[in-house]
Design a protein around this motif. Structure first.
Motif, mmCIF file in Angstrom:
data_model
loop_
_atom_site.group_PDB
_atom_site.id
_atom_site.type_symbol
_atom_site.label_atom_id
_atom_site.label_comp_id
_atom_site.label_asym_id
_atom_site.label_seq_id
_atom_site.Cartn_x
_atom_site.Cartn_y
_atom_site.Cartn_z
ATOM 1 N N ILE A 215 0.867 -1.183 0.000
ATOM 2 C CA ILE A 215 0.000 0.000 0.000
ATOM 3 C C ILE A 215 0.901 1.230 0.000
ATOM 4 O O ILE A 215 1.897 1.283 0.731
ATOM 5 C CB ILE A 215 -0.927 0.042 1.239
ATOM 6 C CG1 ILE A 215 -1.879 -1.155 1.263
ATOM 7 C CG2 ILE A 215 -1.729 1.342 1.277
ATOM 8 C CD1 ILE A 215 -2.761 -1.220 2.498
ATOM 9 N N SER A 216 0.523 2.222 -0.785
ATOM 10 C CA SER A 216 1.262 3.484 -0.795
ATOM 11 C C SER A 216 0.271 4.621 -0.585
ATOM 12 O O SER A 216 -0.684 4.766 -1.345
ATOM 13 C CB SER A 216 2.010 3.660 -2.123
ATOM 14 O OG SER A 216 2.715 4.897 -2.122
ATOM 15 N N VAL A 217 0.474 5.395 0.481
ATOM 16 C CA VAL A 217 -0.376 6.549 0.786
ATOM 17 C C VAL A 217 0.491 7.794 0.666
ATOM 18 O O VAL A 217 1.449 7.964 1.418
ATOM 19 C CB VAL A 217 -0.984 6.445 2.211
ATOM 20 C CG1 VAL A 217 -1.903 7.643 2.464
ATOM 21 C CG2 VAL A 217 -1.754 5.136 2.374
ATOM 22 N N LYS A 218 0.163 8.652 -0.274
ATOM 23 C CA LYS A 218 0.959 9.857 -0.504
ATOM 24 C C LYS A 218 0.706 10.885 0.600
ATOM 25 O O LYS A 218 -0.325 10.845 1.273
ATOM 26 C CB LYS A 218 0.625 10.454 -1.865
ATOM 27 C CG LYS A 218 0.934 9.522 -3.039
ATOM 28 C CD LYS A 218 0.462 10.126 -4.346
ATOM 29 C CE LYS A 218 0.706 9.155 -5.499
ATOM 30 N NZ LYS A 218 0.196 9.693 -6.782
ATOM 31 N N ALA A 219 1.643 11.811 0.733
ATOM 32 C CA ALA A 219 1.497 12.877 1.725
ATOM 33 C C ALA A 219 0.243 13.691 1.436
ATOM 34 O O ALA A 219 0.010 14.101 0.292
ATOM 35 C CB ALA A 219 2.726 13.779 1.717
ATOM 36 N N GLY A 220 -0.597 13.899 2.444
ATOM 37 C CA GLY A 220 -1.812 14.687 2.287
ATOM 38 C C GLY A 220 -2.977 13.927 1.701
ATOM 39 O O GLY A 220 -4.086 14.469 1.603
ATOM 40 N N GLU A 221 -2.770 12.697 1.288
ATOM 41 C CA GLU A 221 -3.839 11.909 0.678
ATOM 42 C C GLU A 221 -4.758 11.330 1.748
ATOM 43 O O GLU A 221 -4.310 10.923 2.819
ATOM 44 C CB GLU A 221 -3.222 10.766 -0.146
ATOM 45 C CG GLU A 221 -4.232 9.999 -0.980
ATOM 46 C CD GLU A 221 -3.553 8.933 -1.838
ATOM 47 O OE1 GLU A 221 -4.226 8.388 -2.741
ATOM 48 O OE2 GLU A 221 -2.357 8.648 -1.618
ATOM 49 N N LYS A 222 -6.062 11.311 1.463
ATOM 50 C CA LYS A 222 -7.049 10.735 2.379
ATOM 51 C C LYS A 222 -7.457 9.367 1.853
ATOM 52 O O LYS A 222 -7.836 9.220 0.690
ATOM 53 C CB LYS A 222 -8.265 11.655 2.513
ATOM 54 C CG LYS A 222 -7.958 12.995 3.147
ATOM 55 C CD LYS A 222 -9.204 13.868 3.217
ATOM 56 C CE LYS A 222 -8.906 15.182 3.923
ATOM 57 N NZ LYS A 222 -7.918 16.008 3.194
ATOM 58 N N VAL A 223 -7.374 8.370 2.714
ATOM 59 C CA VAL A 223 -7.641 6.989 2.299
ATOM 60 C C VAL A 223 -8.681 6.366 3.226
ATOM 61 O O VAL A 223 -8.604 6.519 4.445
ATOM 62 C CB VAL A 223 -6.344 6.148 2.330
ATOM 63 C CG1 VAL A 223 -6.649 4.684 2.031
ATOM 64 C CG2 VAL A 223 -5.336 6.690 1.334
ATOM 65 N N ALA A 224 -9.647 5.688 2.652
ATOM 66 C CA ALA A 224 -10.640 4.939 3.435
ATOM 67 C C ALA A 224 -10.402 3.452 3.249
ATOM 68 O O ALA A 224 -10.189 2.988 2.125
ATOM 69 C CB ALA A 224 -12.047 5.305 2.988
ATOM 70 N N LEU A 225 -10.418 2.723 4.331
ATOM 71 C CA LEU A 225 -10.284 1.266 4.283
ATOM 72 C C LEU A 225 -11.680 0.670 4.427
ATOM 73 O O LEU A 225 -12.372 0.917 5.412
ATOM 74 C CB LEU A 225 -9.383 0.765 5.413
ATOM 75 C CG LEU A 225 -7.961 1.331 5.446
ATOM 76 C CD1 LEU A 225 -7.238 0.869 6.700
ATOM 77 C CD2 LEU A 225 -7.199 0.922 4.201
ATOM 78 N N ILE A 226 -12.094 -0.111 3.446
ATOM 79 C CA ILE A 226 -13.440 -0.687 3.439
ATOM 80 C C ILE A 226 -13.325 -2.201 3.392
ATOM 81 O O ILE A 226 -12.535 -2.757 2.621
ATOM 82 C CB ILE A 226 -14.244 -0.184 2.220
ATOM 83 C CG1 ILE A 226 -14.335 1.350 2.243
ATOM 84 C CG2 ILE A 226 -15.648 -0.784 2.206
ATOM 85 C CD1 ILE A 226 -14.917 1.937 0.976
ATOM 86 N N GLY A 227 -14.092 -2.867 4.256
ATOM 87 C CA GLY A 227 -14.052 -4.326 4.257
ATOM 88 C C GLY A 227 -14.960 -4.887 5.321
ATOM 89 O O GLY A 227 -15.462 -4.164 6.189
ATOM 90 N N THR A 228 -15.167 -6.188 5.263
ATOM 91 C CA THR A 228 -16.029 -6.846 6.254
ATOM 92 C C THR A 228 -15.351 -6.852 7.622
ATOM 93 O O THR A 228 -14.146 -6.624 7.742
ATOM 94 C CB THR A 228 -16.314 -8.299 5.822
ATOM 95 O OG1 THR A 228 -15.065 -8.983 5.679
ATOM 96 C CG2 THR A 228 -17.080 -8.333 4.509
ATOM 97 N N SER A 229 -16.146 -7.118 8.629
ATOM 98 C CA SER A 229 -15.609 -7.209 9.985
ATOM 99 C C SER A 229 -14.583 -8.332 10.058
ATOM 100 O O SER A 229 -14.830 -9.452 9.602
ATOM 101 C CB SER A 229 -16.755 -7.481 10.969
ATOM 102 O OG SER A 229 -16.255 -7.601 12.279
#
Length: 292
Positions: A215-229
């Motif tokens: 996974i790569s998250v850039k500076a200032g980027e907003k990321v949502a993690l979606i998945g089952t419990s």
């Protein structure tokens, strides 16, 4: 003890031999009784901890207990442990009584020994009344010292039993530790990268959560993690904060491996709002500015 033996030996060796046997018997009985009782002291300390834990658990979850109408169940559960704890403590007290009874018998025996030989030697004009009084005074002093010594031994072993659980906890090594050469994390942008991350709960053959995760998250980027419990969303955040250690791969913040920076500096640079509300038993203001 040594001083008494020396003085009485100069007066009459017979007194010394009798008292030496008595002292050894007294100390040996105190030691072995205390050693035998230690296992029950440890068990009693563990049961005390269990009772405290059960009471704390019930009080902190009283809403759930009421919601499930389980008050009677919790009461019986605690009562069972309390009953065992009471029985165990009565047995321990009885052991103390038996030990004190044996020691009292030894005191009576040495008194009988002193009186018997004292009167016998006085009739034979081998000792004076003064020597008899001297021996009697020494035996009383020695008895008080040895009785006190026996109590000290019991107190020390009871303290060892009480401390055993806590010492075992304190001796457990931390699973997640800073490396000796760990530096502070320096955050300039806040870019995050998971490189070929593998994580398993427990050993590698345990429950697999991530395998070859990138996974790569850039500076200032907003990321949502979606998945089952149970998919690993919360686990991913915990790995980023190094609340768990990954088995394979790297987690980088601005190119710095989080395993090679101090945990304190890492967590000081991460703002976390947990999904479950968590409040300290302090003022609202204390809770609001806790992050600062």
């Amino acid at each position: 003890v040594v001083g008494t033996m020396l003085v009485l030996y100069l007066v009459n060796p017979m007194f010394t031999y009798g008292m030496l046997v008595w002292v050894l018997l007294f100390l040996v009985i105190s030691y072995f009784f205390t050693r035998y009782k230690l296992r029950f002291d440890i068990e009693a300390a563990a049961t005390t901890s269990k009772i405290t834990g059960m009471a704390s658990d019930a009080m902190s979850n009283h809403t759930s207990i009421q919601a499930f109408a389980a008050t009677s169940y919790e009461g019986k559960r605690l009562e069972k442990t309390l009953s065992y704890h009471t029985t165990l403590n009565i047995f321990r007290e009885n052991l103390d009584v038996i030990q004190n009874t044996i020691q009292s018998f030894l005191v009576l025996s040495i008194e009988f020994f002193i009186f018997y030989f004292g009167i016998k030697y006085w009739n034979l004009s081998l000792i004076s009344i003064g020597t008899f009084v001297l021996a009697q005074a020494y035996i009383i002093s020695l008895n008080n010292s040895l009785w006190g010594f026996g109590r000290i031994i019991r107190s020390v072993y009871e303290a060892i039993a009480d401390a055993k659980e806590m010492v075992e906890i304190l001796k457990l090594p931390y699973e997640i530790q800073d490396f000796p050469q760990s530096a502070d994390l320096k955050v300039s942008n806040g870019a995050i990268e998971f490189k070929n991350v593998g994580f398993y709960f427990g050993k590698k053959e345990g429950k697999k959560v991530f395998d070859g995760l990138n996974i790569s998250v850039k500076a200032g980027e907003k990321v949502a993690l979606i998945g089952t419990s149970g998919a690993g969303k919360s686990t991913l955040v915990k790995l980023l904060m190094r609340l768990h250690d990954i088995q394979t791969g790297e987690i980088l913040i601005d190119g710095q491996d989080i395993k090679k920076v101090t945990q304190k500096s890492l967590r000081e640079n991460v703002s976390l709002v947990p999904q479950d509300p968590s409040l300290f038993h302090r003022t609202l203001m204390d809770n609001i500015h806790y992050g600062k």
